[in-house]
Each structure stands twice: as structure tokens, then as C-alpha cells.
Write a protein that holds these residues in place. Sequence first.
Motif, mmCIF file in Angstrom:
data_model
loop_
_atom_site.group_PDB
_atom_site.id
_atom_site.type_symbol
_atom_site.label_atom_id
_atom_site.label_comp_id
_atom_site.label_asym_id
_atom_site.label_seq_id
_atom_site.Cartn_x
_atom_site.Cartn_y
_atom_site.Cartn_z
ATOM 1 N N PRO A 20 39.202 1.127 -25.847
ATOM 2 C CA PRO A 20 39.321 1.392 -27.290
ATOM 3 C C PRO A 20 40.765 1.299 -27.794
ATOM 4 O O PRO A 20 41.010 0.789 -28.885
ATOM 5 N N SER A 23 41.642 -2.326 -28.061
ATOM 6 C CA SER A 23 41.005 -2.931 -29.236
ATOM 7 C C SER A 23 41.709 -2.487 -30.512
ATOM 8 O O SER A 23 41.878 -3.272 -31.436
ATOM 9 N N PHE A 40 38.045 1.661 -32.794
ATOM 10 C CA PHE A 40 38.534 2.551 -31.740
ATOM 11 C C PHE A 40 37.592 3.744 -31.574
ATOM 12 O O PHE A 40 37.207 4.102 -30.469
ATOM 13 N N GLY A 43 34.366 2.761 -30.042
ATOM 14 C CA GLY A 43 34.576 2.358 -28.655
ATOM 15 C C GLY A 43 34.652 3.528 -27.698
ATOM 16 O O GLY A 43 34.352 3.391 -26.510
ATOM 17 N N LEU A 51 31.921 -2.873 -25.923
ATOM 18 C CA LEU A 51 33.282 -3.128 -26.374
ATOM 19 C C LEU A 51 33.842 -4.400 -25.752
ATOM 20 O O LEU A 51 34.534 -5.174 -26.416
#
Length: 189
Positions: A20, A23, A40, A43, A51
Motif C-alpha cells: 500500500p 502504491s 493506500f 490496500g 493490489l
Amino acid sequence: MSLAVYMLSYLPYVGRFVLPAASFYTFNNAVGPIPATIIFGSGVFLPRRYLVVFLQSYFSSRSLMRELLEPYFSRIRFNKEQKRLWFHDREGLLFGFGVGFYVFLKIPLLGVLIYGIAEASTAYLITKITDPPPTPAYSDKFAESQVRWTNKHEFLRLPLANLDDHKMGETNEGQDLKATGNLRGKTFS
């Protein structure tokens, strides 16, 4: 880098935050902090595979768009910084356009046919988000003029039915030039 992030995601306690966080870092520059925070946050709660699939789709669609736009960039000579700004200014549109074709390209046997449609559709998209390129004799400053997408808001407000009516870069000057026939470059209609 991606292998290191994936391996770090298996660490106890902090591993669940690695993907996360990666990302968020990736999407913060692309889409801004609010959508990146949503990605985030989701995730953290979703299984890792979702994800990973999402990140793979994002990067694959970006890569696909760069490949589909290569004929345009071979004709119009942007320097590295101009190309980066060109992509950044149109990033949302290019992502939406690319992810749609990325999904269809994954279909066995049909994906090969879809790629040809994607190339033709990219050429059509270019006619809507850029000005027609001039002849090579007048192309010195053209790349610099195309870095910023000047009529983004007008284009994005158009209903799909009126997309063909939209003429890029058309002003009173452009209409006068059309009337006299003194147009530089090619037109895409």
C-alpha cells in the motif's frame, strides 16, 4: 525495485503496509494525494493479490500507451523533459484509454486483433488532444507548443456523441486561414 518491494511485503508486522505504501508513492504523483490515500487505505484491508493486480494493470496500461504513442513521438521530436510534461498533462486520459485496451488485450486470440484497433484509436485520440503537425520546415517550435494541453476542459466536457465535432486549436485565425486556404501542415478530419 519491484522485487524488493514484493519481498519486503512478506516481513512480519510491517509487510502488510509495504505494497500500500508503494502504491501511495506511485499514485501520489500521478493522481494526487486524495485518490492515492484511498488506494493506500483499501490496500491495507484487501488481500495482497488484488493490489498486485491493480499495480500491474496500472503500469502495464502506461507501458501500452507509451508503445501506442511511439509513432507520434517519432514524427514530433520532443526532448525528454517535454515528453515527460506531455504525458503528465494528459495522464488521466491516457490511463483510462490504455487500461480499457489493456483489459481486452489479455483475452487470448482476440487480443491480437484488439491491438490493431488500439493503434487506430490512438491515432484518432491524438487528433483530438493535439494540434495537427506542421510540415517539417515549420516544426521547430511545434513540440514546445504541444507540451501543455490547452483545451483540456472543453474536450473533457464534450458528450461522446459530439466528439467528432470538436476541432482542436480552432480560433478565428484558424477559421480565416481555412477560408483563404493558407494552412500549414496536415489536417486530421
